[in-house]
Design an enzyme around this catalytic site. Structure first.
Site, PDB file in Angstrom:
ATOM      1  N   HIS A 158       0.820  -1.205   0.000  1.00 24.41           N
ATOM      2  CA  HIS A 158       0.000   0.000   0.000  1.00 24.41           C
ATOM      3  C   HIS A 158       0.851   1.250   0.000  1.00 24.41           C
ATOM      4  CE1 HIS A 158       0.622   0.888   4.367  1.00 24.41           C
ATOM      5  NE2 HIS A 158       0.721  -0.427   4.458  1.00 24.41           N
TER       6      HIS A 158
ATOM      7  N   CYS B 142       2.577  -5.510   6.682  1.00 25.46           N
ATOM      8  CA  CYS B 142       2.340  -5.068   5.311  1.00 25.46           C
ATOM      9  C   CYS B 142       3.577  -4.344   4.772  1.00 25.46           C
ATOM     10  CB  CYS B 142       1.138  -4.132   5.255  1.00 25.46           C
ATOM     11  SG  CYS B 142      -0.437  -4.961   5.556  1.00 25.46           S
TER      12      CYS B 142
END
Length: 430
Positions: free
Chosen positions: A311, A330
Site C-alpha cells: 500500500h 504489510c
C-alpha cells in the site's frame, strides 16, 4: 499498528539501501523509472557503486554471489580485516590513527584504492570510499563516519562469508521460471523491484514489518488495485493499539477520521467504555483520504494466508530512513503511482493518465489486473551484482543463523533529524 513517528535518520533517500540499480546516466534512460537519489562522489568513477539493472532474483545474481563467496573465502584466509574504533565522528579533514584504520578497512574490501590520497588524512578519496561502503550496506551515503557505519565495518569477515553462503542457498531456491513480469520485495533491504523480461524496471524504497510483527516470506500474485481505499482496523490492532490510544486521548479516533460501527450503524466514541473490553466488540473504519488514511491513496491486493498487502502511506518521510522496519507486516511503497502504473500496464484502459485521474478523483475505484502479476516476498541479506559489487543488510529477523551483529542499533545522525511528527495508524495484520 499504531505508530509513534521517530526522528528521520537520513536526509537523502536511503535507497542506498539498495544500490542495485543503475548510475545517474541509467536513471535518465526512457523506460527506467526510479524514485531515487543522485549520487555525488568527489573522486574517480572507479570508486563509485554502479547500480545494476539485474534483478536480485536471477541466474546472474546467483552466479555473481557464488563468485563473491570465493572472494570472501580468500579474504578470510588472509586474516580478514581489523576492527575500527574511535572513528564514528570522522569526516573530511580529520587526522589521526583512526583515519588510517578506516583507510585500511576500506582497502581490504575494495572500497578504496590503496594508492589513493594521503595515508594520514580523511580526504575526498576516503570520503568516497566511505560512501561506497555505506551504499553497499544500505546506509545513508554521507561520506562521513557514523556509529552505524563503524558497526558495519566491524562485522567480522567470517560472518560476512557465512552470510553469503547462506544467501546463495536462498537465491538458488528462486532459480526456476519466476515469470515474464514479476515483483520482488526484499525484506532485509526494505526494497521492492519490478522486473520485466529479465530487467529491473522500477525500484522502490519500502517500509516492512517490525521485528515483532514480521513481514512473511511468501509467493503470491497482485490481482487488484484499490484506489482511495478505506481501512478496516483489524482486531489485533484494535486490542494492541487502538484501545490504549483511546485511553490516553479520547479524541484520537475523531482526529484520525476513524468511525466506530456497530451493526452497520455509526456510534460515538463517547458511548464506549474504553477502560473495559467493550471496545473490542465494534468495527473501526478509517475514511479514505490521502492526507490521513494510513494506506494513502492505493492498496494493492495480494491474496495470502497472512492477511497482509502492499500500500501507499500518508507518512512518506519514512522512506528517507535507513531503518524502515516499521509496519505490522504489510509493505508500504515509495513512489506507489509508478508501481501501480507498471502493474496495470497490460490492463486495458489503465495507462498512467488513468491512474492519475483515479487517484486525484478521490473516489473508491477498484481495478482488476487483466493478468495477475507474481509477487515474491524474500529474505536476502547478502548478494552480489554482475558488476562485482557485494551488498550486505542486517539480519533484522535473525534468520541467517550466523549471529550477524546489528548495525541499525547505532543511529546515523544527520542534519535532517526532525522533530516528532503526529502519531498515525499503520495497517497490517489483517
Amino acid at each position: 499498528m499504531l505508530k509513534t513517528a521517530r526522528p528521520t535518520r537520513s536526509l537523502a533517500f536511503a535507497l542506498a539501501a539498495a544500490t542495485l540499480l543503475a548510475g545517474p546516466a541509467l536513471a535518465r534512460e526512457p523506460g527506467f523509472a526510479q524514485a531515487e537519489w543522485a549520487q555525488d562522489y568527489s573522486s574517480p568513477s572507479t570508486m563509485q557503486v554502479t547500480r545494476s539493472s539485474t534483478p536480485i532474483l536471477s541466474p546472474q545474481t546467483i552466479a555473481a554471489t557464488e563468485a563473491m563467496v570465493e572472494k570472501y573465502r580468500a579474504i578470510v584466509a588472509r586474516g580478514g580485516w581489523q576492527p575500527v574504533s574511535g572513528a564514528a565522528g570522522l569526516r573530511v579533514g580529520s587526522r589521526g590513527p583512526a583515519v588510517a584504520a578506516v583507510r585500511q578497512r576500506l582497502i581490504v574490501t575494495g572500497d578504496l584504492d590503496a594508492n589513493a590520497g594521503g595515508a594520514g588524512v580523511y580526504d575526498s578519496y576516503v570520503a568516497a570510499g566511505v560512501k561506497r561502503f555505506q551504499a553497499r550496506h544500505g546506509l545513508s551515503q554521507t561520506g562521513q563516519m557514523s556509529p552505524a557505519t563503524q558497526a558495519a565495518m566491524n562485522v567480522p569477515a567470517d560472518i560476512r562469508l557465512r552470510q553469503l553462503e547462506t544467501n546463495v542457498i536462498r537465491l538458488r531456491s528462486y532459480s526456476g521460471d519466476l515469470g515474464r513480469r514479476f515483483v520482488i520485495t526484499n525484506i532485509p533491504a526494505a526494497l521492492v523491484q519490478t522486473v520485466e523480461n529479465g530487467q529491473v524496471v522500477t525500484l522502490h524504497a519500502a517500509g516492512v514489518g517490525k521485528i515483532d510483527r514480521q513481514s512473511p516470506i511468501m509467493n503470491t500474485k497482485a490481482v487488484e488495485i484499490n484506489f482511495n481505499p478505506t481501512w478496516t482496523v483489524p482486531a489485533s490492532i484494535v486490542k494492541k493499539d487502538l484501545i490504549p490510544k483511546m485511553q490516553k486521548d479520547p479524541n484520537y479516533l475523531t482526529d484520525n477520521k476513524i468511525r466506530i460501527l456497530s451493526g452497520g450503524q455509526e456510534i460515538s466514541p463517547r458511548q464506549v467504555n474504553w477502560n473495559s473490553d467493550e471496545g473490542t466488540r465494534y468495527t473501526y473504519r478509517q475514511d479514505s483520504g490521502a492526507d490521513f488514511n494510513s494506506m494513502g491513496v492505493v492498496r494493492i491486493n495480494i491474496p495470502n494466508p497472512y492477511g497482509v498487502f502492499m500500500h501507499d502511506t500518508n507518512s512518506r518521510g519514512v522512506f528517507g530512513d535507513d531503518f524502515r522496519f516499521i509496519s505490522s507486516g504489510c509493505v508500504r511503497l515509495q513512489n506507489v503511482r509508478e508501481y501501480i502504473t507498471w502493474l496495470l500496464k497490460e490492463t486495458p484502459g489503465w495507462d498512467r493518465a488513468a491512474v492519475e485521474r483515479a487517484v486525484e478523483g478521490g473516489q473508491r475505484i477498484d481495478a482488476r489486473l487483466a493478468q495477475p502479476v507474481p509477487v515474491y516476498w524474500t529474505y536476502i541479506t547478502a548478494w552480489a551484482t554482475p558488476e562485482g559489487t557485494v551488498q550486505f543488510r542486517d539480519d533484522i529477523y535473525k534468520r541467517d543463523g550466523v549471529n550477524v551483529p546489528s548495525t541499525l542499533e547505532a543511529p546515523t545522525p544527520v542534519a535532517s533529524a526532525a522533530a516528532t511528527q503526529p502519531e498515525t495508524f499503520e495497517p497490517g495484520d489483517e
